[in-house]
Structures are given as C-alpha cells and as structure tokens.
Design an enzyme around this catalytic site. Sequence first.
Site, mmCIF file in Angstrom:
data_model
loop_
_atom_site.group_PDB
_atom_site.id
_atom_site.type_symbol
_atom_site.label_atom_id
_atom_site.label_comp_id
_atom_site.label_asym_id
_atom_site.label_seq_id
_atom_site.Cartn_x
_atom_site.Cartn_y
_atom_site.Cartn_z
ATOM 1 N N HIS A 165 43.727 47.094 -31.358
ATOM 2 C CA HIS A 165 44.595 46.964 -29.999
ATOM 3 C C HIS A 165 44.538 47.852 -28.625
ATOM 4 O O HIS A 165 44.049 49.121 -28.802
ATOM 5 C CB HIS A 165 46.125 47.215 -30.668
ATOM 6 C CG HIS A 165 46.480 48.590 -31.204
ATOM 7 N ND1 HIS A 165 45.740 49.205 -32.132
ATOM 8 C CD2 HIS A 165 47.386 49.355 -30.819
ATOM 9 C CE1 HIS A 165 46.387 50.165 -32.782
ATOM 10 N NE2 HIS A 165 47.149 50.538 -31.978
ATOM 11 N N HIS A 182 51.991 60.598 -31.746
ATOM 12 C CA HIS A 182 51.890 59.454 -30.347
ATOM 13 C C HIS A 182 52.842 60.401 -29.454
ATOM 14 O O HIS A 182 53.128 59.833 -28.474
ATOM 15 C CB HIS A 182 52.359 58.073 -30.721
ATOM 16 C CG HIS A 182 51.485 57.483 -31.521
ATOM 17 N ND1 HIS A 182 51.934 57.720 -32.857
ATOM 18 C CD2 HIS A 182 50.817 56.399 -31.414
ATOM 19 C CE1 HIS A 182 51.007 56.530 -33.772
ATOM 20 N NE2 HIS A 182 50.464 55.930 -32.500
ATOM 21 N N GLU A 211 42.109 54.119 -33.157
ATOM 22 C CA GLU A 211 42.887 54.721 -34.417
ATOM 23 C C GLU A 211 42.170 54.292 -35.649
ATOM 24 O O GLU A 211 42.416 54.876 -36.802
ATOM 25 C CB GLU A 211 44.390 53.984 -34.566
ATOM 26 C CG GLU A 211 45.496 54.739 -33.587
ATOM 27 C CD GLU A 211 46.841 54.065 -33.565
ATOM 28 O OE1 GLU A 211 47.562 54.408 -32.726
ATOM 29 O OE2 GLU A 211 46.853 52.948 -34.479
ATOM 30 N N HIS A 242 50.668 50.974 -38.069
ATOM 31 C CA HIS A 242 51.927 51.608 -38.295
ATOM 32 C C HIS A 242 52.836 51.329 -36.844
ATOM 33 O O HIS A 242 53.340 52.027 -36.661
ATOM 34 C CB HIS A 242 51.637 52.988 -38.203
ATOM 35 C CG HIS A 242 50.655 53.499 -36.929
ATOM 36 N ND1 HIS A 242 49.678 54.494 -37.137
ATOM 37 C CD2 HIS A 242 50.691 53.116 -35.730
ATOM 38 C CE1 HIS A 242 49.214 54.676 -36.041
ATOM 39 N NE2 HIS A 242 49.888 53.940 -34.992
HETATM 40 C C1 DHB Z 1 51.943 49.537 -31.046
HETATM 41 C C2 DHB Z 1 50.966 49.772 -31.881
HETATM 42 C C3 DHB Z 1 50.621 51.229 -32.273
HETATM 43 O O1 DHB Z 1 49.645 51.696 -33.056
HETATM 44 C C4 DHB Z 1 51.463 52.170 -31.660
HETATM 45 O O2 DHB Z 1 51.285 53.315 -32.144
HETATM 46 C C5 DHB Z 1 52.615 51.577 -30.741
HETATM 47 C C6 DHB Z 1 52.689 50.391 -30.632
HETATM 48 C C7 DHB Z 1 52.261 47.926 -30.748
HETATM 49 O O3 DHB Z 1 51.307 47.360 -31.020
HETATM 50 O O4 DHB Z 1 53.352 47.783 -30.463
HETATM 51 FE FE FE Z 2 49.475 53.713 -32.859
#
Ligand code: DHB
Ligand code: FE
Length: 283
Positions: free
Chosen positions: A195, A61, A242, A12
């Site tokens: 991530h 978020h 997540e 997302h």
């Molecule tokens: C990014 C990934 C995410 O899950 C998010 O909520 C905000 C930013 C990213 O990789 O930029």
């Molecule tokens: Fe996210």
Amino acid sequence: MARVIGGLTTSHIPAIGNAVPREKELVDDPYWKPFFAAYPPARTWLQKVKPDVAVVIYNDHGLNFFLDNLPTFAIGAAAEYRNSDEGWGIPTIPPFQGDPELSWHIIESLVHDEFDITSCQEMFVDHGFTVPMSLFWPNNSYGGIKTVPVCINTVQHPLPSPLRCFKFGQAIGRAIESYPKDLKVVVLGTGGMSHQLDGERAGFINKKFDLLCMDKIVNEPEVLTRYSIHELVRQAGAQGAEFILWLAMRGVLHPKVTKIHSSYHIAVSNTATGLLVLENSVA
Ligand code: DHB
Ligand code: FE
C-alpha cells in the site's frame, strides 16, 4: 521454559478498528463480508493453543513516537499499555496487560545479542497494535493474555533492512526460548501488504508481489530478506514497507513451520489485506 508456539500476521488498517465493534452487523455487508470471513480460523486456532503472551511486532504511526524522536527498534516494559485518539476516529479500547519481567528479559537478551534497542517503561500503542489485537480476540477480551509491544520504525528513513528485521526476530526468538517460565508465546507481525497512502503512487497495490511474499514467508523467508528497503518500497509501496514487520515475526519462529490458515483480499481502504497463521515446528 517459554515456548514460541506460532505466529500470526494481519493488516492493521484503522478502518478495521472502526468496523470491529460492528462486526456482527457487517458480516453480510458486501464490502466487509470477505474481510471478516477470513478471521474465524485464526480465532479458533488461538482458542485451541491458548497462548499466555503475545509479542506484538508493529510500527507506531505518530502516537507514541514522532519524527523528532524515532527509535529504530523499541520494546515496551510496562505493566499496562493504553491507546489514545490518533485522529482516525477509532474507538479507544481498554488497556492491554504487559509482562514487564518477560519484557526486561527480552531487552537484556537483545542488547547482549548486539541489538541496541530503546526500552520504554511507558508506551502508548496505536492502531498498528490495537487493531490486530481486537481482530484476533473479539470483544476486547484479548484472551486474558499479557503483551510485549515490539515497535520497528517503518515511517522515517532510513528503515532497517528486511534482513536486519529477520535477524532481529531471530534474536527475539532466542530471548523468548531462554526465559525460564513455562509460557506459551504467540508472535504477531502487523501491517503490510502492498500500500501507498500518499504521493504519486497513492492507491498502489501489487498483488503479484503480495502473493509471492505470502508464499515465500512460510518456508523460504530468506528469499525475501534479499530485498533492499528501496526495492521493497518499489514493489510494495511506501507503506507496504511495513512488510519488514512480518519478516521480523517470521524470524522469531523456527525454520520449519506449518501453515494453518491464510487469506488475501483486495481491498480494505487503500490496501491489500493479508492474514497468516503459522504454527511452529517442535524444536
Ligand atoms: C491505512 C493503512 C495503514 O497501514 C495505516 O497505518 C493507515 C491507513 C489505509 O489503508 O487506510
Ligand atoms: Fe500502517
């Protein structure tokens, strides 16, 4: 009775929210081409199965909930859900239609099933919800479907464990399939894969672990429910936690599912992107 016909997962990332309105001009862009190329089979499947409702399992978020007020599990029970500027520069898109009657049925059933969730009669939905909706249903049409937002805390520890989220999904599945209206329901799990956006490991991606998750979640999700949150953060990064949203989605589906489509791509922004389309077996 309502039926869960299948589930989809997708990343997302806010950058996708910016790219989606420009998809036609980006299809040959070297950065975006492999990402967008993965989505037509998911859209085709949705056009074929024609769901009436999407139950969207995502994390907020900081748009609707902030660190001072952060429920572990929250469910929308509004007639409409708006989004708003989150500071990422993503365009604000038209509101999503709710299904308050189905939401209240799910809320009642969950509390009866010993999940003490927060019910929200007003709720803004952030990129965790809007980006997948606009990816799966282009042109902000949303396929004319209604939505039920299911928000799980992945932001402030303690986070619910993978096993707890899987069981939460199973309880949502029981709730949907005890709803007396003839509705076809799809469930979305958004976010993931590995991530980490900040700290010493910013930019961390773990392809081996992502591919294990994408494989096991199809027909052996219990393997993934054995991870603790801390082990999940170690393997997938702080924001890769997540993945519990995907496990909740998988819990909603039946034990046996058919994989219709999958894709894994590194990277968009700071993350690996993953897409899965799973069709439910007939109960
Ligand atoms: C990014 C990934 C995410 O899950 C998010 O909520 C905000 C930013 C990213 O990789 O930029
Ligand atoms: Fe996210």
